[in-house]
Motif scaffolding. Structure first.
Motif, PDB file in Angstrom:
ATOM      1  N   UNK A 365      63.754  16.688  16.475  1.00 42.85           N
ATOM      2  CA  UNK A 365      64.586  16.183  17.568  1.00 42.85           C
ATOM      3  C   UNK A 365      64.292  14.704  17.769  1.00 42.85           C
ATOM      4  N   UNK A 366      65.323  13.879  17.718  1.00 41.45           N
ATOM      5  CA  UNK A 366      65.173  12.460  17.989  1.00 41.45           C
ATOM      6  C   UNK A 366      65.838  12.109  19.308  1.00 41.45           C
ATOM      7  N   UNK A 367      65.163  11.246  20.058  1.00 37.31           N
ATOM      8  CA  UNK A 367      65.742  10.666  21.273  1.00 37.31           C
ATOM      9  C   UNK A 367      66.218   9.259  20.921  1.00 37.31           C
ATOM     10  N   UNK A 368      67.504   8.972  21.219  1.00 38.90           N
ATOM     11  CA  UNK A 368      68.110   7.703  20.833  1.00 38.90           C
ATOM     12  C   UNK A 368      68.452   6.869  22.062  1.00 38.90           C
ATOM     13  N   UNK A 369      68.361   5.570  21.950  1.00 35.28           N
ATOM     14  CA  UNK A 369      68.773   4.712  23.074  1.00 35.28           C
ATOM     15  C   UNK A 369      70.289   4.719  23.215  1.00 35.28           C
ATOM     16  N   UNK A 370      70.769   4.357  24.372  1.00 36.26           N
ATOM     17  CA  UNK A 370      72.209   4.316  24.614  1.00 36.26           C
ATOM     18  C   UNK A 370      72.881   3.382  23.621  1.00 36.26           C
ATOM     19  N   UNK A 371      73.996   3.847  23.076  1.00 32.39           N
ATOM     20  CA  UNK A 371      74.769   3.030  22.160  1.00 32.39           C
ATOM     21  C   UNK A 371      74.259   2.991  20.743  1.00 32.39           C
ATOM     22  N   UNK A 372      73.256   3.788  20.422  1.00 23.99           N
ATOM     23  CA  UNK A 372      72.715   3.788  19.062  1.00 23.99           C
ATOM     24  C   UNK A 372      73.776   4.239  18.069  1.00 23.99           C
ATOM     25  N   UNK A 373      73.890   3.522  16.975  1.00 18.62           N
ATOM     26  CA  UNK A 373      74.824   3.900  15.921  1.00 18.62           C
ATOM     27  C   UNK A 373      74.161   4.931  15.023  1.00 18.62           C
ATOM     28  N   UNK A 374      74.841   6.044  14.815  1.00 17.30           N
ATOM     29  CA  UNK A 374      74.302   7.110  13.983  1.00 17.30           C
ATOM     30  C   UNK A 374      75.429   8.051  13.618  1.00 17.30           C
ATOM     31  N   UNK A 375      75.329   8.648  12.443  1.00 20.22           N
ATOM     32  CA  UNK A 375      76.328   9.605  12.001  1.00 20.22           C
ATOM     33  C   UNK A 375      75.643  10.713  11.220  1.00 20.22           C
ATOM     34  N   UNK A 376      76.243  11.886  11.248  1.00 26.49           N
ATOM     35  CA  UNK A 376      75.745  12.983  10.427  1.00 26.49           C
ATOM     36  C   UNK A 376      75.773  12.538   8.968  1.00 26.49           C
ATOM     37  N   UNK A 377      74.672  12.779   8.272  1.00 27.81           N
ATOM     38  CA  UNK A 377      74.548  12.355   6.882  1.00 27.81           C
ATOM     39  C   UNK A 377      73.748  11.094   6.699  1.00 27.81           C
ATOM     40  N   UNK A 378      73.527  10.344   7.773  1.00 29.67           N
ATOM     41  CA  UNK A 378      72.665   9.163   7.656  1.00 29.67           C
ATOM     42  C   UNK A 378      71.271   9.601   7.210  1.00 29.67           C
ATOM     43  N   UNK A 379      70.645   8.789   6.379  1.00 26.82           N
ATOM     44  CA  UNK A 379      69.283   9.071   5.916  1.00 26.82           C
ATOM     45  C   UNK A 379      68.301   8.284   6.782  1.00 26.82           C
TER      46      UNK A 379
END
Length: 414
Positions: A365-379
């Motif tokens: 489980x990762x906690x991300x800051x607001x507005x973080x760019x991320x997509x399923x499949x990112x390594x």
């Protein structure tokens, strides 16, 4: 443990690359970790690995000491061979099974910093000694000494042993001079045993002024081996005095770096985690070493990373990564988020403010800051805190260059 799958192991027309064998440069043989390796995968960064091996070997030599890296960290014979080729005196191990595995892969000298207990374990070691292994173990009790003496006498072999000095509240090792004297007397009564030195481990010293306590412990080791040499109890012309984990190796090296020891003894340092270092626990220890020795040139570099993909974005501020306890160490710290490769592209993106908050068998489980760019499949590339607990989860790791091209597969033998 599981097989991390080499980049070619899912392509039936191309064989798995064996240990020590570089990838062929051809269009049909995939090379790049991010594009062709089924994830998760554990990788060792070749430039940092080479730097660390050379750095620690030079550090030991500068202090007049031999280096016997603790092999339990990696249990990877190809790494052992690199360490020995760089000048290591031998490989340190913890068990008879590890010893037998290392010897089967060509390792010729093993310092087992543990008691050799039980006849099946003694038999493994005896077979290796009979086959030419230069082997050492430690003793801290009369009963064990007698058992070893009887077993190796029956095999017609002589076993080299070191007296282990422990610390109060620690694990094994003689606690005081009377215990040392009793063990030494017991060894003298066993013709099949040869007392060749003194061993200790300072990593269990905690509380109060730890630096002063470690220095005092190093002095105790030195004084004990000196006393034994003067008494004629030692069977080796240049007796061994050995200690040093991966946190306090500078203090032990200082304690052993004396003209008398350089001339008449064999000081041996045995850090293990340095070979790949880490991103937190030993990174912090390295910072403390540098603060104690600002003149020290260079430092160790993290060389172990685990790569995995984002598999779900179930709610704002949370990403689930296909990585779990079966793939990466999580003690004393959760995996450290290092970089993001969007859809496996070669150019990484920063991950400021990203952090691991929970780990399960197969999910992180990762906690991300607001507005973080991320997509399923990112390594995502992750670092570790205490590398031992990641190596033992893999049968194969990948040795990669600075561009994450796979150079070799590295097989472990846990």
């Amino acid at each position: 443990m599981h097989d991390p799958l080499t980049p070619v192991s899912v392509i039936s027309s191309v064989p798995v690359i064996e240990k020590g064998t570089p990838y062929a440069a051809s269009a049909s043989t995939p090379k790049q970790l991010l594009r062709y390796v089924p994830l998760p995968a554990a990788a060792v960064l070749a430039p940092a690995l080479a730097h660390n091996i050379a750095w620690m070997q030079r550090f030991a030599a500068d202090h007049g000491a031999e280096l016997a890296p603790h092999g339990k960290t990696t249990m990877t014979p190809e790494l052992f061979k690199r360490q020995l080729a760089a000048g290591a005196w031998g490989i340190t191990l913890a068990t008879a099974v590890q010893t037998a595995a290392a010897h089967a892969h060509g390792i010729e000298r093993v310092l087992m910093v543990n008691q050799l207990i039980g006849e099946p374990n003694m038999a493994l070691v005896a077979d290796a000694i009979a086959a030419g292994l230069d082997y050492y173990c430690v003793v801290d009790g009369v009963d064990n000494v007698r058992a070893l003496g009887a077993f190796f006498a029956a095999r017609g072999l002589r076993l080299q042993v070191l007296v282990e000095l422990g610390v109060a509240g620690g694990r094994c090792g003689c606690r005081d001079a009377d215990q040392v004297a009793a063990v030494v007397a017991a060894i003298a009564a066993e013709p099949a045993l040869a007392l060749v030195g003194v061993e200790g481990y300072e990593g269990l010293i905690h509380g109060g002024d730890e630096v002063a306590a470690v220095r005092a412990y190093a002095a105790r080791l030195v004084e004990t081996v000196r006393s034994l040499r003067e008494s004629g109890a030692l069977a080796r012309e240049a007796p061994i005095v050995t200690a040093s984990g991966s946190k306090w190796f500078d203090l032990i090296a200082e304690g052993f770096d004396r003209a008398e020891l350089r001339q008449h003894y064999t000081p041996v340092l045995r850090p293990g985690c340095y070979v790949v270092h880490d991103h937190k626990l030993y990174a912090g220890a390295m910072a403390e070493i540098k603060s104690r020795h600002p003149q020290l040139a260079g430092e160790l570099q993290p060389a172990l990373e685990v790569f995995a993909q984002v598999q779900s974005l179930p709610e704002p501020g949370r990403a689930i990564v296909a990585l779990g306890k079966r793939d990466i160490g999580h003690e004393p710290d959760l995996p450290i988020v290092l970089r993001r490769y969007p859809q496996g592209q070669a150019t990484p993106c920063a991950v400021d403010g990203w952090r691991s908050v929970h780990i399960m068998d197969q999910h992180l489980f990762l906690e991300l800051p607001a507005g973080a760019e991320v997509a399923v499949g990112d390594v995502i590339a992750f670092g570790t805190s205490h590398p031992c607990l990641t190596f033992d989860k893999w049968r194969r790791l990948l040795l990669v260059d600075a561009d994450l091209n796979v150079e070799e597969t590295l097989e472990t033998c846990f």
